[in-house]
Design a protein around this motif. Sequence first.
Motif, mmCIF file in Angstrom:
data_model
loop_
_atom_site.group_PDB
_atom_site.id
_atom_site.type_symbol
_atom_site.label_atom_id
_atom_site.label_comp_id
_atom_site.label_asym_id
_atom_site.label_seq_id
_atom_site.Cartn_x
_atom_site.Cartn_y
_atom_site.Cartn_z
ATOM 1 N N ALA A 1 23.087 58.715 32.145
ATOM 2 C CA ALA A 1 23.592 58.214 33.429
ATOM 3 C C ALA A 1 23.706 59.337 34.466
ATOM 4 C CB ALA A 1 24.948 57.544 33.229
ATOM 5 N N GLU A 2 24.105 60.537 34.018
ATOM 6 C CA GLU A 2 24.266 61.646 34.958
ATOM 7 C C GLU A 2 22.931 62.071 35.549
ATOM 8 O OE1 GLU A 2 26.260 64.112 37.359
ATOM 9 O OE2 GLU A 2 27.160 62.675 35.958
ATOM 10 N N VAL A 3 21.887 62.105 34.699
ATOM 11 C CA VAL A 3 20.549 62.448 35.189
ATOM 12 C C VAL A 3 20.071 61.413 36.194
ATOM 13 C CG1 VAL A 3 18.141 62.815 34.541
ATOM 14 C CG2 VAL A 3 19.969 63.664 33.066
ATOM 15 N N ALA A 4 20.278 60.137 35.863
ATOM 16 C CA ALA A 4 19.859 59.069 36.775
ATOM 17 C C ALA A 4 20.601 59.158 38.101
ATOM 18 C CB ALA A 4 20.089 57.714 36.125
ATOM 19 N N ARG A 5 21.889 59.480 38.045
ATOM 20 C CA ARG A 5 22.685 59.585 39.272
ATOM 21 C C ARG A 5 22.182 60.748 40.123
ATOM 22 N NH1 ARG A 5 27.070 58.376 37.248
ATOM 23 N NH2 ARG A 5 27.627 60.418 36.373
ATOM 24 N N TRP A 6 21.860 61.867 39.477
ATOM 25 C CA TRP A 6 21.323 63.018 40.215
ATOM 26 C C TRP A 6 19.999 62.653 40.880
ATOM 27 C CZ3 TRP A 6 16.747 65.748 39.384
ATOM 28 C CH2 TRP A 6 16.596 66.904 40.155
ATOM 29 N N MET A 7 19.128 61.939 40.169
ATOM 30 C CA MET A 7 17.832 61.550 40.732
ATOM 31 C C MET A 7 18.006 60.563 41.878
ATOM 32 S SD MET A 7 15.299 61.381 37.415
ATOM 33 C CE MET A 7 13.842 61.165 38.449
ATOM 34 N N ARG A 8 18.952 59.657 41.770
ATOM 35 C CA ARG A 8 19.211 58.725 42.875
ATOM 36 C C ARG A 8 19.733 59.472 44.102
ATOM 37 N NH1 ARG A 8 21.250 55.380 38.724
ATOM 38 N NH2 ARG A 8 23.400 55.966 39.245
ATOM 39 N N ASP A 9 20.592 60.471 43.871
ATOM 40 C CA ASP A 9 21.105 61.259 44.994
ATOM 41 C C ASP A 9 19.967 61.996 45.701
ATOM 42 O OD1 ASP A 9 23.666 60.438 44.482
ATOM 43 O OD2 ASP A 9 24.267 62.266 43.414
ATOM 44 N N GLU A 10 19.059 62.590 44.900
ATOM 45 C CA GLU A 10 17.911 63.274 45.489
ATOM 46 C C GLU A 10 17.033 62.295 46.266
ATOM 47 O OE1 GLU A 10 16.890 66.661 45.450
ATOM 48 O OE2 GLU A 10 19.034 66.764 45.004
ATOM 49 N N ALA A 11 16.813 61.121 45.695
ATOM 50 C CA ALA A 11 15.993 60.108 46.357
ATOM 51 C C ALA A 11 16.632 59.658 47.664
ATOM 52 C CB ALA A 11 15.791 58.916 45.427
ATOM 53 N N ASN A 12 17.942 59.500 47.650
ATOM 54 C CA ASN A 12 18.623 59.092 48.881
ATOM 55 C C ASN A 12 18.559 60.187 49.944
ATOM 56 O OD1 ASN A 12 19.434 56.449 48.209
ATOM 57 N ND2 ASN A 12 21.130 57.242 46.963
ATOM 58 N N SER A 13 18.521 61.447 49.508
ATOM 59 C CA SER A 13 18.353 62.550 50.465
ATOM 60 C C SER A 13 16.971 62.500 51.110
ATOM 61 C CB SER A 13 18.546 63.894 49.759
ATOM 62 O OG SER A 13 19.868 64.045 49.290
ATOM 63 N N VAL A 14 15.956 62.187 50.308
ATOM 64 C CA VAL A 14 14.604 62.026 50.841
ATOM 65 C C VAL A 14 14.572 60.910 51.883
ATOM 66 C CG1 VAL A 14 12.256 61.268 50.252
ATOM 67 C CG2 VAL A 14 13.430 62.953 48.823
ATOM 68 N N LEU A 15 15.198 59.785 51.554
ATOM 69 C CA LEU A 15 15.233 58.658 52.489
ATOM 70 C C LEU A 15 15.983 59.012 53.769
ATOM 71 C CD1 LEU A 15 15.937 55.699 50.026
ATOM 72 C CD2 LEU A 15 13.814 56.129 51.282
ATOM 73 N N ALA A 16 17.098 59.718 53.633
ATOM 74 C CA ALA A 16 17.901 60.070 54.808
ATOM 75 C C ALA A 16 17.122 61.003 55.734
ATOM 76 C CB ALA A 16 19.210 60.722 54.377
ATOM 77 N N ALA A 17 16.400 61.969 55.151
ATOM 78 C CA ALA A 17 15.624 62.895 55.981
ATOM 79 C C ALA A 17 14.519 62.165 56.728
ATOM 80 C CB ALA A 17 15.025 63.999 55.103
ATOM 81 N N ALA A 18 13.846 61.236 56.064
ATOM 82 C CA ALA A 18 12.778 60.478 56.717
ATOM 83 C C ALA A 18 13.338 59.526 57.776
ATOM 84 C CB ALA A 18 11.986 59.696 55.674
#
Length: 277
Positions: free
Chosen positions: A49-66
Amino acid sequence: MIIVGVDGSRAGLEAAGWAATEAALRRTRLTVAHAVPRWVCEELAARYAEVARWMRDEANSVLAAARDRALRERPAIAVETTLLPGDPRTALIKATEQAELLVVGGHGIGGVRGLLVGSVAHGVAAHARTNVVVVGERPATPRGEIVAGTDGSPPGLRALDFAFAEAELREARLRVVQAWAWPRPGGFVPADPENEQHTLQQLQDLLAERQERHPDVDVVPEVVHGHPIEVLKEAAEGADLLVVGSRGHGQLAGMLLGSISQALLHHSPCPLAVVRV
């Protein structure tokens, strides 16, 4: 709705900026999409779950930047973001069922060094259920011109319709180019002024009805002797957009992307629109 696929790369941000302008011109909303492995979006045991949460956070950062890039380009548009589960190509293709346009960058973070176009861009251009714009190079000072390649085939005619609509939206000149070259062993048949004039007249006749529907578009028809790929590359230098059909005359049955559109995915000097059959 316009969808732009992003992956955190510079090319993805460029695609987001281009898509924002297009959304403003069409007065539609923009959806910024980023794909992650399916398991990242699922409920997982504690150890994952922690790995998945970290990956979702990174993905949301990508979305926010775009999203920020899109709003810097066009602050007044409506922008939403979404995470897509699965392979980027498959996820974006499925997402296009409800979209009027899909925009992607020409290169991605996962690209192999030396490749001129990313696998995602190539995959969606071949399989998407809507028209696709691949944003690779963006001219520093666009000349206010849309370039369309046509050969009279049904996909070529649909590309013309798209190009006329884009030129009208952007208040840009439309340059319609038909390459005139008959192949023969060892090269091409030399240019023949009489045949070239006949081909130009056929092109003008083809454009007449569309000019009536778009009377404000300044249209420049051209017949150029040479190979279509080289002719269109040269014509598109500094253009706002190059428009081609996904397939044309002479393409093998079953091919999802013609040889000319495939080559231009790699070598177009400006954003490239591939119009679906």
